[in-house]
Design a protein around this motif. Structure first.
Motif, PDB file in Angstrom:
ATOM      1  N   ARG A 213       0.819  -1.199   0.000  1.00 17.08           N
ATOM      2  CA  ARG A 213       0.000   0.000   0.000  1.00 17.08           C
ATOM      3  C   ARG A 213       0.864   1.264   0.000  1.00 17.08           C
ATOM      4  O   ARG A 213       0.519   2.271  -0.618  1.00 17.08           O
ATOM      5  CB  ARG A 213      -0.928   0.006   1.220  1.00 17.08           C
ATOM      6  N   GLU A 216       1.875   1.891  -3.474  1.00 17.95           N
ATOM      7  CA  GLU A 216       0.775   2.524  -4.215  1.00 17.95           C
ATOM      8  C   GLU A 216       0.711   4.018  -3.915  1.00 17.95           C
ATOM      9  O   GLU A 216       0.483   4.835  -4.821  1.00 17.95           O
ATOM     10  CB  GLU A 216      -0.547   1.848  -3.838  1.00 17.95           C
ATOM     11  N   ARG A 219       3.566   5.868  -5.715  1.00 14.14           N
ATOM     12  CA  ARG A 219       3.300   6.008  -7.152  1.00 14.14           C
ATOM     13  C   ARG A 219       2.197   7.034  -7.416  1.00 14.14           C
ATOM     14  O   ARG A 219       2.237   7.767  -8.404  1.00 14.14           O
ATOM     15  CB  ARG A 219       2.941   4.650  -7.760  1.00 14.14           C
ATOM     16  N   ALA A 220       1.238   7.092  -6.500  1.00 14.01           N
ATOM     17  CA  ALA A 220       0.196   8.108  -6.637  1.00 14.01           C
ATOM     18  C   ALA A 220       0.788   9.496  -6.475  1.00 14.01           C
ATOM     19  O   ALA A 220       0.410  10.440  -7.185  1.00 14.01           O
ATOM     20  CB  ALA A 220      -0.898   7.866  -5.591  1.00 14.01           C
ATOM     21  N   ARG A 402       8.292   2.252  -4.413  1.00 19.30           N
ATOM     22  CA  ARG A 402       7.705   3.030  -5.501  1.00 19.30           C
ATOM     23  C   ARG A 402       7.859   2.304  -6.833  1.00 19.30           C
ATOM     24  O   ARG A 402       6.943   2.309  -7.684  1.00 19.30           O
ATOM     25  CB  ARG A 402       8.371   4.407  -5.589  1.00 19.30           C
ATOM     26  N   GLY A 404       7.840  -0.751  -7.269  1.00 16.46           N
ATOM     27  CA  GLY A 404       7.068  -1.984  -7.305  1.00 16.46           C
ATOM     28  C   GLY A 404       7.867  -3.209  -6.939  1.00 16.46           C
ATOM     29  O   GLY A 404       7.559  -4.322  -7.408  1.00 16.46           O
TER      30      GLY A 404
END
Length: 413
Positions: A213, A216, A219-220, A402, A404
């Motif tokens: 999370r 995520e 990256r957002a 970040r 992944g």
């Protein structure tokens, strides 16, 4: 002796300014030319004739006037002048009225506020003015009993403000303790209210602590389409995990890009007033990514005071709602992530995912004060190498998330 009928019919002759109608024991009714009627009790004290005013007729009846005369006689028989005794009683009553809860609370606040932080001093008085003074402020301190205070605090509890109830009870207790110490009262009813309120559930700041999370979220942030300063503030919040107020109010004067160091002055830290005045600044080593972010911001905001100025151009720093609003806009609810949550996120993942980092170094970088004889020793410069290493390892770990990177999720059996 007078009768009530005689008092009603008593009049002043046209050719006199006033007339007296005697009762007994020195009591008489004085009727003025304008029709007003006043009671007086005549007596001798210290070899002089004096008189004591007992009020206006018919507000003060004949019976009440006689009672007042009798009280005055007993006072004189005890060796005191009735007129002087009344003056003393009035002075005592006036003084007692001045010793109200609000008066004592404001006196206590004025005494202590100099040693409190400005924020706490304002909050303390503001809470009292809103939720205590309207209900018990005008009461003499000694008349604010436990039931009276409980009734007042129940009004706050009914709003669902369970933490505020406890704060107000503590503030009231401080006022009563000060009242006891200064001789204004003899009891602290706030102490008797322990256990009288609804249970308060502490709500910690929402934070993402699962690596997937967090990836995520990062990256957002990378794809955030809003203000570039807001995007930078989001990423920097993750990188340096300082208090939201210190991030949004960060000043360019605090930053040494060549030394890769952010130095937050003591008076800007969350500390008691003495700590703000006498404490050391808080050092935050900057990883290369943090330095890069700040260098990118220099052309945008480097001409002003704040790294993250308000978009309104009013000379203030970024609003405390900006980060929260950005998180919501990216799809992270208030129950999932908050501006303060970056600290909990870092604290949790560093402990769980970065082996070998001393808890003392983590706490020092979080600017958590330590109790005991060592005090703030862990905030000294001799720990800077460990802290630099921590901030670099943390930045590297965030970059992995970040990008992944595969992470191992630990699940309960």
């Amino acid at each position: 002796m007078l009768t009530d009928r005689a008092c009603r019919n008593a009049n002043c002759p046209p050719n006199k300014p006033r007339a007296r109608f005697a009762d007994s024991g020195g009591l008489y009714l004085e009727v003025a030319a304008n029709g007003s009627k006043r009671w007086f009790a005549k007596y001798r004290f210290g070899g002089k004739e004096k008189r004591l005013a007992l009020g206006n007729y018919p507000t003060v009846s004949l019976k009440d006037a006689r009672d007042g005369r009798d009280v005055a006689r007993k006072t004189r028989e005890q060796g005191a002048d009735p007129v002087q005794a009344r003056r003393v009683a009035r002075a005592v009553k006036t003084a007692s009225a001045a010793i109200t809860f609000e008066a004592v609370a404001r006196e206590y606040h004025a005494t202590k506020a100099e040693g409190w932080s400005t924020t706490h001093a304002k909050q303390w008085l503001r809470c009292c003015e809103k939720d205590l003074f309207p209900w018990v402020g005008s009461l003499p301190l000694a008349e604010v009993t436990a039931p009276v205070l409980l009734t007042t605090l129940r009004r706050v509890e009914a709003r669902g403000a369970t933490q505020l109830v406890r704060d107000l009870s503590e503030y009231a207790g401080q006022v009563f303790r000060y009242g006891i110490q200064s001789g204004k009262t003899i009891a602290n009813p706030a102490a008797d209210l322990k256990g009288a309120f609804k249970h308060h559930t502490v709500r910690h700041a929402a934070a993402l602590v699962e690596p997937v999370r967090v990836g995520e979220l990062l990256r957002a942030i990378e794809g955030y389409a809003g203000q570039p300063t807001t995007r930078a503030a989001l990423e920097l919040s993750a990188l340096i995990f300082q208090r939201p107020g210190n991030v949004r109010a960060m000043e360019w004067a605090w930053i040494d890009l060549d030394a890769a160091m952010l130095t937050i002055p003591a008076d800007s830290m969350k500390r008691v007033k003495a700590g703000k005045i006498n404490g050391r600044p808080h050092f935050v080593p900057l990883a290369p990514r943090a330095v890069e972010l700040l260098k990118d911001l220099q052309p945008l905001t480097g001409h002003g005071r704040f790294v993250f100025p308000s978009t309104r151009g009013d000379g203030r720093c970024m609003s405390e709602n900006t980060i929260a609003g950005a998180l919501l806009g990216m799809g992270f609810s208030r129950e999932q992530m908050s501006a303060h949550g970056f600290r909990a996120m870092a604290r949790t993942l560093i402990v769980e995912r970065l082996p070998g980092v001393s808890p003392d170094v983590i706490e020092a970088q979080l600017a958590h004060g330590k109790a005991g004889p060592l005090g703030m020793a862990y905030d000294r410069a001799e720990f800077m190498e460990q802290r630099r290493a921590l901030m670099q390892s943390w930045a590297d770990y965030l970059e992995q998330l970040r990008a992944g990177a595969t992470v191992i999720e630990f699940k309960a059996a």
